[in-house]
Design an enzyme around this catalytic site. Structure first.
Site, short mmCIF file in Angstrom:
data_model
loop_
_atom_site.label_atom_id
_atom_site.label_comp_id
_atom_site.label_asym_id
_atom_site.label_seq_id
_atom_site.Cartn_x
_atom_site.Cartn_y
_atom_site.Cartn_z
N HIS A 95 0.84 -1.20 0.00
CA HIS A 95 0.00 0.00 0.00
C HIS A 95 0.87 1.24 0.00
O HIS A 95 1.92 1.25 0.63
CB HIS A 95 -0.93 0.01 1.22
CG HIS A 95 -2.09 0.94 1.04
ND1 HIS A 95 -2.02 2.28 1.34
CD2 HIS A 95 -3.33 0.71 0.52
CE1 HIS A 95 -3.18 2.84 1.05
NE2 HIS A 95 -3.99 1.93 0.55
N ASP A 115 -7.91 -5.40 -0.37
CA ASP A 115 -8.36 -6.30 -1.44
C ASP A 115 -8.09 -7.77 -1.15
O ASP A 115 -8.71 -8.63 -1.76
CB ASP A 115 -7.68 -5.91 -2.76
CG ASP A 115 -8.35 -4.71 -3.42
OD1 ASP A 115 -9.56 -4.54 -3.23
OD2 ASP A 115 -7.66 -3.94 -4.10
#
Ligand code: ACO
Length: 377
Positions: free
Chosen positions: A263, A314
């Site tokens: 991320h 996700d």
């Protein structure tokens, strides 16, 4: 020759492009806040509509406000007839995110407040868009599967209705809570690429439908919302928990990206993945898919060991959705429905204090080139 400008910051990393009071991603401490509420405080206790209320109006709703919001969303869930036609006419193998983006964009043509960007008109459009993106996804699946379309049921919450209209059966309590919390966890996330796309679009005073279409276009990519679909394909490819080690070693050796990991902002655990991990385990066990959770868990450990990278939202949302019986091609669409709440809030925030977003670029081409007629080239 013009003076050379500064080097660009690749990917605009660390650049502050807007003030917002909507959400804060604390990447150092692995925290996410909606309007000052820690997501850990909210997850599992709050419904999606309450989060929508926090994001759009700044406060948790009282009972009356919640009932009003819920019933106005349910009452807006029907699509214009032309949009159902568009869904029916879409090529059977087209990506659902492409159809969703096209359908939402077309809705701008039928919206009674289409060209109006006042606060009141935006608030009406906000309700319609959020309600109707869910109907687009549910209807698309049912049309493609040859199943009858279902109408929203006024007695159900948004998440329940959405799952009911998609699958054709209302969720049980475990499923309801897991799905509702999944929507809650995806509702907003600072200046993600799709949110930035939405804000850039309305900064030109283009309307809300244009902004949400731009956001949908941006979310589709596998480096953003498209990763959850890739995660489930990876789990299939691995097949059994014993296959994890060789697979991850191979990916690392070949310098390939492992979907659902990494991320831009989080330097530690993404708090959303912690909540989703819990629901993934519960739902996979319940649905007889415990091997999928086991594979996921082992991937998480291996990637941490080999690359020191943690899962993002996700990763476990893929198995949550799989265990809920949501067809895979709609995983990113589910994310999009939830994030529409945040996109809409950002659009309204941008409208309230707008200045055209127009950065500059570092020109690296040449100068003083001479023109030649076509016969001389
Ligand atoms: N697998 C393997 N290595 C990775 C991964 C990954 N998933 N993510 C980052 N890295 C590595 C990169 O190879 C790079 O290593 P290097 O410095 O040795 O070259 C380093 O970590 C930094 O990566 P960047 O791409 O510069 O980080 P950036 O902040 O630009 O990317 C992103 C963030 C796009 C999310 C990235 O982590 C990625 O591609 N992840 C996989 C796709 C994914 O899961 N997307 C969903 C993101 S969450 C969301 O949008 C909802």
């Amino acid at each position: 020759m013009p003076e050379k400008r500064n080097q660009p910051i690749r990917g605009l990393e660390g650049i502050v492009a807007a003030d917002t009071s909507l959400s804060f991603v604390d990447g150092q401490n692995g925290k996410l806040y909606y309007r000052g509420y820690d997501i850990d405080e909210l997850a599992g206790r709050i419904t999606f509509e309450e989060v929508v209320h926090i994001l759009w109006f700044g406060e948790l709703p009282n009972r009356k406000q919640l009932d009003n919001l819920r019933s106005s969303l349910v009452s807006e869930m029907r699509l214009p007839g032309q949009v159902y036609d568009l869904l029916r006419l879409a090529p059977p193998n087209a990506n659902p995110m492409v159809i969703m983006r096209t359908a939402l964009s077309s809705m701008g043509m039928y919206d009674p407040d289409g060209g109006v960007n006042t606060e009141e008109a935006n608030m009406r459009k906000a309700r319609r868009i959020l309600a109707q993106v869910a109907t687009i996804v549910a209807s698309l699946h049912r049309i493609r599967s040859g199943l009858p379309l279902l109408s929203a049921d006024g007695r159900m919450e948004f998440a329940e209705n959405f799952l009911y209209m998609l699958r054709g059966r209302p969720p049980d309590e475990v499923e309801r809570k897991a799905f509702d919390t999944t929507l809650v966890l995806h509702a907003d996330h600072g200046l993600a690429a799709s949110t930035f796309a939405a804000r850039v679009t309305v900064s030109t005073l283009a309307g809300m439908h244009s902004a949400i279409s731009a956001a949908l276009a941006s979310l589709k990519g596998p480096l953003h919302g498209g990763a959850n679909r890739k995660v489930i394909e990876m789990l299939d490819e691995i097949g059994i928990p014993e296959g994890v080690s060789a697979y991850i070693d191979g990916m690392v050796a070949n310098g390939r990206r492992i979907m659902g990991f990494g991320h831009r902002v989080y330097k530690t655990e993404d708090p959303r993945s912690r909540h989703l991990r819990k629901y993934s385990e519960e739902l996979c066990n319940k649905a007889g898919l415990s091997h999928l959770f086991q594979i996921s868990h082992q991937i998480e450990e291996m990637v941490m060991m080999r690359k020191k990278i943690r899962p993002n939202v996700d990763f476990y949302s893929a198995t949550v959705q799989e265990a809920l019986g949501i067809p895979r091609e709609y995983f990113t669409c589910i994310f999009a429905v939830a994030r529409s709440a945040g996109w809409i809030a950002h659009v309204m925030e941008q409208f309230r204090d707008n200045r055209l977003i127009r950065p500059t670029s570092n020109y690296i081409g040449g100068f003083d080139r001479k023109y030649h007629d076509i016969e001389e080239r």
